[in-house]
Scaffold this active site. Structure first.
Site, PDB file in Angstrom:
ATOM      1  N   ASP A 156       0.494  -7.640   1.208  1.00 32.66           N
ATOM      2  CA  ASP A 156       0.853  -6.243   1.464  1.00 32.66           C
ATOM      3  C   ASP A 156       2.373  -6.048   1.510  1.00 32.66           C
ATOM      4  O   ASP A 156       2.888  -5.364   2.394  1.00 32.66           O
ATOM      5  CB  ASP A 156       0.213  -5.749   2.762  1.00 32.66           C
ATOM      6  CG  ASP A 156       0.142  -4.222   2.821  1.00 32.66           C
ATOM      7  OD1 ASP A 156       0.542  -3.572   1.829  1.00 32.66           O
ATOM      8  OD2 ASP A 156      -0.312  -3.682   3.850  1.00 32.66           O
ATOM      9  N   SER A 196       4.905   2.061   8.020  1.00 28.36           N
ATOM     10  CA  SER A 196       4.626   1.022   7.021  1.00 28.36           C
ATOM     11  C   SER A 196       5.881   0.631   6.272  1.00 28.36           C
ATOM     12  O   SER A 196       6.594   1.478   5.736  1.00 28.36           O
ATOM     13  CB  SER A 196       3.578   1.526   6.018  1.00 28.36           C
ATOM     14  OG  SER A 196       2.307   1.531   6.594  1.00 28.36           O
ATOM     15  N   HIS A 219       0.823  -1.213   0.000  1.00 28.96           N
ATOM     16  CA  HIS A 219       0.000   0.000   0.000  1.00 28.96           C
ATOM     17  C   HIS A 219       0.857   1.264   0.000  1.00 28.96           C
ATOM     18  O   HIS A 219       0.343   2.354  -0.278  1.00 28.96           O
ATOM     19  CB  HIS A 219      -0.964   0.004   1.198  1.00 28.96           C
ATOM     20  CG  HIS A 219      -0.300   0.199   2.532  1.00 28.96           C
ATOM     21  ND1 HIS A 219       0.017  -0.842   3.370  1.00 28.96           N
ATOM     22  CD2 HIS A 219       0.091   1.325   3.183  1.00 28.96           C
ATOM     23  CE1 HIS A 219       0.562  -0.383   4.474  1.00 28.96           C
ATOM     24  NE2 HIS A 219       0.630   0.934   4.374  1.00 28.96           N
TER      25      HIS A 219
END
Length: 582
Positions: free
Chosen positions: A194, A272, A163
């Protein structure tokens, strides 16, 4: 697939995990740049123990006295500013004993010392995104930028979250302590897990960079240190915690369920793609989402090494990402003794009952509804659908499936009419009637007489109804999203997205997001078949059968003639997307 108990109605109070990424600014400033998954807002920031803020408004009452620290031998000193009893910050620096803080928790001190050499392998990821406009599929939204984290692995490669580079236009990496940003190339994007893999062509980037080493799957209460570039500053950040849970988790971005770690280390927007290290300095996971809710705190999630290694080996084996296979069935628990007896199960037999089978999956040819799956690859399945994991732990048997690769064979033992049967099944990926992701492809569309036909996907629903699409979208579309299975690999859910008003379509202006069932009496299988039927139609009328027993009738010649003027009015370059022209 498994027990799907999601229902429509009042919004649940249970918090949902969010992916972590910092939206920076729109490249071309606009009042409201589109966010990545979840926008960062001041309302989501919780300020804890911010003593300086009391200068703006002191509380009434006697000021609280600060505790005094006992005297200790001073092995090292640093200068800092203290806070007086009124909450003000004096300008005179005072000496603070560094040994006091360091001796407070020697465990984290040793962990940080071992992790320190690997921190130079952590990079900051800058990405410019250009997201498709699923509501107006012939154009894209305004581009925007974000930052996240990543780390170097062997083979001159970098791992980050999928993402973090979704709908990327340009990706750049910056090393720790450097002022140079290097252009990166995206090698693979694993939507389900992911994870994304990048590389940099510039040899200067790799000078002095050493890849991180991966460790084994940690156990409960193992110490972990999360390193990255979260919001709140520009330099690298380190937070520590322990592993508090290991189980099958819901991956928000991938809309799948895979093995995951829950930790109590602080994970914020921008973390992230950052690595999580164990006490030996080995990477045991990738930070990717956290739980944001007023009733919880310090709940973060990490992608563990088995999932990471599956992604890397899949890329090395196939030259690209092929995904995680699934067992294309929905199953039911067999915990009720009467249910087990009615299925002909013996007292020593355990398993789960097959409810439905995906018609597009290889399992559809050999398995049948009401078969009881007793084991997968020789591992017995319990009545609640779990299998032994480690000492004192059990986990959903989907973990065994996720360890396989697309195209691998699996041995399944089932109970059918009191007879035990064994099958070898070739595993495949999951096909949804309403896809969870576009996987980088632009949306498809077809326009005739102002009617905009498109296909339904989760990004389309999110574009039309916002992040609460599960409660705002039409009931029939939601029912297909949650329960419908495709009857063929190329089946799509085609809808009339909107009607561009013109004289030819008077009276049809209010048709919005309604499924197209048939055209001139022929079922609509997908958007490409619909476009082909309309383009080659020689009948006097174009008749579209819609959901809710609605029909749309247009004269063929006038409808096709009016299409060009409508496209010109709305500055639409073509009546159909490029994928429908081939």
């Amino acid at each position: 697939m498994g027990d799907n108990k999601r229902k429509r109605g009042r919004k649940p109070k249970n918090p949902t995990p969010e992916t972590l990424e910092i939206p920076i600014t729109a490249v071309n400033p606009s009042p409201s740049p589109p966010p990545i998954d979840e926008p960062f807002s001041v309302g989501n920031v919780e300020l804890i123990d911010n003593a300086a803020s009391s200068q703006l408004g002191r509380r009434r009452g006697r000021p609280k006295k600060l505790p005094t620290m006992p005297e200790k031998p001073q092995t090292g000193r640093r200068l800092t500013r203290s806070i007086d009893s009124n909450g003000a910050i004096p300008t005179v620096p005072v000496e603070v004993d560094c040994a006091t803080a360091m001796d407070a928790d020697p465990i984290w001190e040793s962990v940080s010392a071992r992790v320190l050499p690997s921190m130079d392998s952590v990079v900051k990821v800058f990405c410019v995104h250009t997201e498709p406009n699923f509501s107006l599929p012939w154009q894209r939204k305004r581009q925007y930028s974000s930052s996240s984290s990543g780390f170097v692995i062997g083979g001159r490669r970098v791992l980050t979250n999928a993402h973090s580079v979704e709908h990327y236009t340009q990706v750049k990496l910056k090393k720790r302590g450097s002022d140079t940003k290097y252009l990166a190339t995206v090698l693979a994007i694993g939507t389900e897990c992911d994870i994304a893999m990048l590389t940099v062509d510039d040899d200067e980037f790799w000078q002095g960079m050493s890849p991180v080493e991966f460790g084994d799957l940690p156990t409960l209460q193992d110490a972990v240190t999360v390193v990255g570039y979260p919001i709140g500053g520009d330099t690298i950040s380190v937070t520590s915690g322990v592993v508090s849970r290991i189980e099958i988790l819901s991956y928000v971005h991938g809309s799948t369920e895979l093995l995951g770690l829950q930790i109590d280390a602080a994970i914020n927007s921008g973390n992230s793609g950052g690595p999580a290290f164990n006490g030996k300095g080995n990477c045991v996971g990738i930070a990717f989402q956290s739980l944001k809710h007023e009733d919880v705190e310090n709940i973060g999630y990490v992608i563990p090494t088995p999932v990471i290694m599956h992604f890397i080996q899949d890329y090395e084996k196939n030259g690209g990402y092929t995904g995680f296979p699934i067992l294309g069935v929905e199953w039911q628990k067999m915990e009720n003794p009467d249910l087990r007896m009615s299925m002909g199960m013996k007292s020593d037999q355990k398993g789960v009952r097959i409810r439905r089978i995906d018609p597009t999956s290889p399992e559809y040819k050999v398995l049948k509804p009401s078969d009881v799956i007793l084991s997968f690859d020789g591992v017995d399945i319990a009545n609640d659908g779990t299998v032994p994991f480690r000492h004192g732990e059990r986990i959903g048997f989907s973990y065994l499936i996720s360890q396989k690769y697309t195209g691998d064979d699996a041995a399944i033992k089932v109970l059918r009419n009191s007879n035990v049967l064994k099958f070898n099944i070739k595993l495949d990926g999951h096909r949804r009637l309403i896809p969870a992701h576009s996987k980088g492809k632009p949306p498809s569309y077809y326009i005739v007489a102002g009617f905009v036909f498109s296909t339904v996907s989760v990004p389309y629903l999110r574009s039309e109804y916002g992040k609460d699409y599960e409660y705002e979208a039409p009931v029939k579309i939601l029912e297909k999203l949650l329960y419908a299975m495709p009857q063929s690999p190329d089946e799509q859910l085609v809808v009339v997205s909107q009607v561009l008003v013109a004289d030819i379509n008077i009276g049809y202006e209010d048709i919005v997001n309604t499924q197209v069932v048939a055209f001139n009496g022929k079922p609509v299988k997908n958007l490409k078949s619909l476009a082909a039927m309309v383009e080659s139609c020689d009948d006097e009328y174009l008749k579209f059968d819609l959901d809710y027993e609605q029909i749309v009738v247009l004269r063929t010649k006038t409808a096709k003639a009016a299409t060009l003027d409508i496209l010109t009015t709305h500055c639409i370059p073509s009546a159909m997307s490029d994928d429908l022209k081939s």
